[in-house]
Design a protein around this motif. Structure first.
Motif, PDB file in Angstrom:
ATOM      1  N   SER A 200      -8.156   2.282  -3.336  1.00  0.00           N
ATOM      2  CA  SER A 200      -9.257   2.322  -2.485  1.00  0.00           C
ATOM      3  C   SER A 200      -9.159   1.649  -1.110  1.00  0.00           C
ATOM      4  O   SER A 200      -9.840   2.231   0.009  1.00  0.00           O
ATOM      5  N   ARG A 201      -8.088   1.279  -0.804  1.00  0.00           N
ATOM      6  CA  ARG A 201      -7.876   0.563   0.647  1.00  0.00           C
ATOM      7  C   ARG A 201      -7.135   1.540   1.162  1.00  0.00           C
ATOM      8  O   ARG A 201      -7.384   1.757   2.352  1.00  0.00           O
TER       9      ARG A 201
ATOM     10  N   THR B 249       2.598   1.630  -3.386  1.00  0.00           N
ATOM     11  CA  THR B 249       1.828   1.969  -4.343  1.00  0.00           C
ATOM     12  C   THR B 249       1.306   3.654  -4.232  1.00  0.00           C
ATOM     13  O   THR B 249       1.490   4.068  -5.331  1.00  0.00           O
TER      14      THR B 249
ATOM     15  N   LEU C 228       0.763  -1.353  -0.026  1.00  0.00           N
ATOM     16  CA  LEU C 228      -0.007   0.128  -0.043  1.00  0.00           C
ATOM     17  C   LEU C 228       0.842   1.386   0.150  1.00  0.00           C
ATOM     18  O   LEU C 228       0.820   2.102  -0.761  1.00  0.00           O
TER      19      LEU C 228
ATOM     20  N   GLU D  77      -9.764   3.865   2.211  1.00  0.00           N
ATOM     21  CA  GLU D  77     -10.584   3.534   3.668  1.00  0.00           C
ATOM     22  C   GLU D  77      -9.613   3.643   4.818  1.00  0.00           C
ATOM     23  O   GLU D  77     -10.217   3.793   6.052  1.00  0.00           O
TER      24      GLU D  77
ATOM     25  N   ARG E   2      -5.734   0.016  -8.518  1.00  0.00           N
ATOM     26  CA  ARG E   2      -7.247   0.736  -7.932  1.00  0.00           C
ATOM     27  C   ARG E   2      -7.847   0.153  -6.844  1.00  0.00           C
ATOM     28  O   ARG E   2      -8.145   0.707  -5.951  1.00  0.00           O
ATOM     29  N   TYR E   3      -7.535  -1.502  -6.654  1.00  0.00           N
ATOM     30  CA  TYR E   3      -7.824  -1.906  -5.195  1.00  0.00           C
ATOM     31  C   TYR E   3      -6.936  -1.299  -4.171  1.00  0.00           C
ATOM     32  O   TYR E   3      -7.467  -0.952  -3.036  1.00  0.00           O
ATOM     33  N   ARG E   4      -5.747  -1.074  -4.506  1.00  0.00           N
ATOM     34  CA  ARG E   4      -4.914  -0.757  -3.246  1.00  0.00           C
ATOM     35  C   ARG E   4      -5.266   0.773  -2.925  1.00  0.00           C
ATOM     36  O   ARG E   4      -5.112   1.037  -1.769  1.00  0.00           O
TER      37      ARG E   4
ATOM     38  N   ASN F 276      -6.051  -2.928 -12.364  1.00  0.00           N
ATOM     39  CA  ASN F 276      -7.015  -3.002 -11.209  1.00  0.00           C
ATOM     40  C   ASN F 276      -6.617  -3.251 -10.047  1.00  0.00           C
ATOM     41  O   ASN F 276      -7.062  -3.035  -9.001  1.00  0.00           O
ATOM     42  N   THR F 277      -5.216  -3.961  -9.766  1.00  0.00           N
ATOM     43  CA  THR F 277      -4.526  -3.920  -8.428  1.00  0.00           C
ATOM     44  C   THR F 277      -4.291  -2.675  -7.836  1.00  0.00           C
ATOM     45  O   THR F 277      -4.643  -2.465  -6.843  1.00  0.00           O
TER      46      THR F 277
END
Length: 417
Positions: free
Chosen positions: A382-383, A352, A349, A386, A378-380, A375-376
């Motif tokens: 979003s994490r 990235t 994280l 959060e 993007r996911y990171r 996409n990986t």
């Protein structure tokens, strides 16, 4: 006896006595004074007894306060007799002769309305006995004197309470400024609870609001106090140069699960002078309000670094600017709330985020540099949002994250060295 003399005597009887200032009027007055002097004690006692029977609030007073009120009533009767005895003195010195016998604290126990009630009782007692107290032919003379004297008592009562309110308001304002200054500089914490009690402070949570006064600082202060009290909040306000700091004990209805409602701060914001307005974080009680005050003032100083900041802005939204200006608490908060959670979540994280920020927030460039699918990334991202509450793709969010990561690395480097 001539017709003229008979007409004059008839006029005297209709008006209640001989013409004021004549020898006969003086004789009647002297006789009335003798009767009044003999009845002074009885009048004072009767007035207090009438208060006990007619005024429920008087019966609920402490014995000490009732004794003071009785003394004021006795002094009022004695001062009236003395003034009636010497009509050449002009207006009576009510404030000194009557109210001077009671301590100033009595104005806190007895309201102005209650004082008016007491005056009415004393007037009734005296007026009901005018026929017995006045010498023959002096009834109207005494009745007029009572009316004049009670008018002076009423005016003097208003003056006493006005002065007490003015002095109390000035004292409260000085105490408020002292508390705000103590909260800002973090000293005298042991006295804050006592000072707050003196100002009848009872509400929580507590927040601070800082802004600028504009041209008329005292007027801004008074407007802020009045608006906050009308909304049901406890309030302290202090003027520090051109800066205004307000501390609010918030009304329960304006407290939500996520903090204090904007309905508290937005109406007050309009009363500040031009420039930014910053709201400190809510705290649980007045002695801990120093953290909110210092955060609000720090945010106000740093707000120039964010020209597009909302008005009002939260002190926590100005953490990067505060940190850059040297606020150690802002630096610590950024490291604790953003950098350390990212560090604890693992290097992917944090790596990235670093690459993403360095490559102008480009998903494709970040994916290529990390050898992962977009996409990986993007996911990171979003994490990261959060964990920290800040979106890396957002301009303001990326700025906050960049400052937090930089400060976190500097802190780690200092610890290692």
């Amino acid at each position: 006896m001539s017709t003229g003399s008979a007409d004059q005597n008839e006029h005297d009887r209709e008006s209640g006595g001989p013409e004021r200032g004549g020898p006969e009027a003086d004789a009647v007055r002297a006789a009335t004074v003798q009767r009044l002097e003999r009845a002074m004690g009885e009048l004072g006692t009767a007035a207090v007894a009438r208060m006990e029977s007619r005024l429920s609030w008087f019966r609920r007073m402490s014995a000490e306060d009732r004794s003071w009120v009785g003394l004021v009533a006795q002094s009022g009767v004695a001062a009236f007799v003395d003034w009636f005895k010497n009509p050449a003195r002009g207006r009576p010195a009510i404030t000194v002769e009557v109210f001077g016998t009671a301590p100033r604290e009595l104005t806190r126990s007895v309201t102005l309305q209650q004082t008016v009630d007491m005056i009415r009782v004393v007037i009734d007692v005296v007026e009901n006995q005018v026929e017995e107290l006045a010498a023959p032919g002096g009834e109207q003379q005494l009745r007029e004197a009572v009316l004049r004297y009670t008018r002076e008592v009423a005016f003097s009562s208003a003056k006493v309470y006005a002065r007490a309110a003015e002095a109390r308001g000035a004292w409260d304002a000085r105490l408020e400024a002292l508390i705000v200054d103590a909260l800002l500089h973090g000293d005298r914490d042991e006295g804050l609870q006592t000072w707050g009690s003196a100002l009848r402070w009872s509400r929580t949570p507590v927040i601070a609001i800082a802004g600028y006064a504009g041209e008329d600082g005292e007027s801004v202060l008074e407007d802020l106090r009045n608006a906050a009290r009308r909304a049901g909040h406890d309030v302290l306000a202090g003027l520090q140069g051109d800066r205004v700091v307000v501390v609010l004990g918030v009304n329960d209805k304006d407290v939500r699960d996520d903090g204090v409602s904007g309905a508290v701060t937005e109406p007050l914001t309009e009363l500040f002078g031009p420039g930014p307005v910053v709201v400190g974080p809510p705290v649980g009680e007045l002695p801990r309000a120093g953290a909110s005050v210092r955060a609000a003032v720090s945010g106000l100083r740093a707000a120039v670094g964010w020209p597009d900041a909302p008005r009002p802005a939260l002190a926590e939204d100005l953490l990067p600017e505060r940190a850059l200006q040297g606020d150690p608490s802002a630096r610590t908060q950024l490291v604790e709330e953003i950098y350390k959670p990212l560090r604890g979540a693992g290097s992917p994280l944090l790596d990235t985020l670093s690459v993403y920020l360095e490559h102008a927030s480009s998903l494709e460039s970040t994916a290529r540099m990390l050898f992962v699918h977009p996409n990986t990334v993007r996911y990171r991202l979003s994490r990261i949002a959060e964990l920290t509450g800040h979106m890396p793709a957002d301009g303001r969010g990326s700025f906050v994250l960049r400052i937090a990561v930089t400060l976190g690395r500097l802190a780690e480097s200092s610890e290692e060295s």
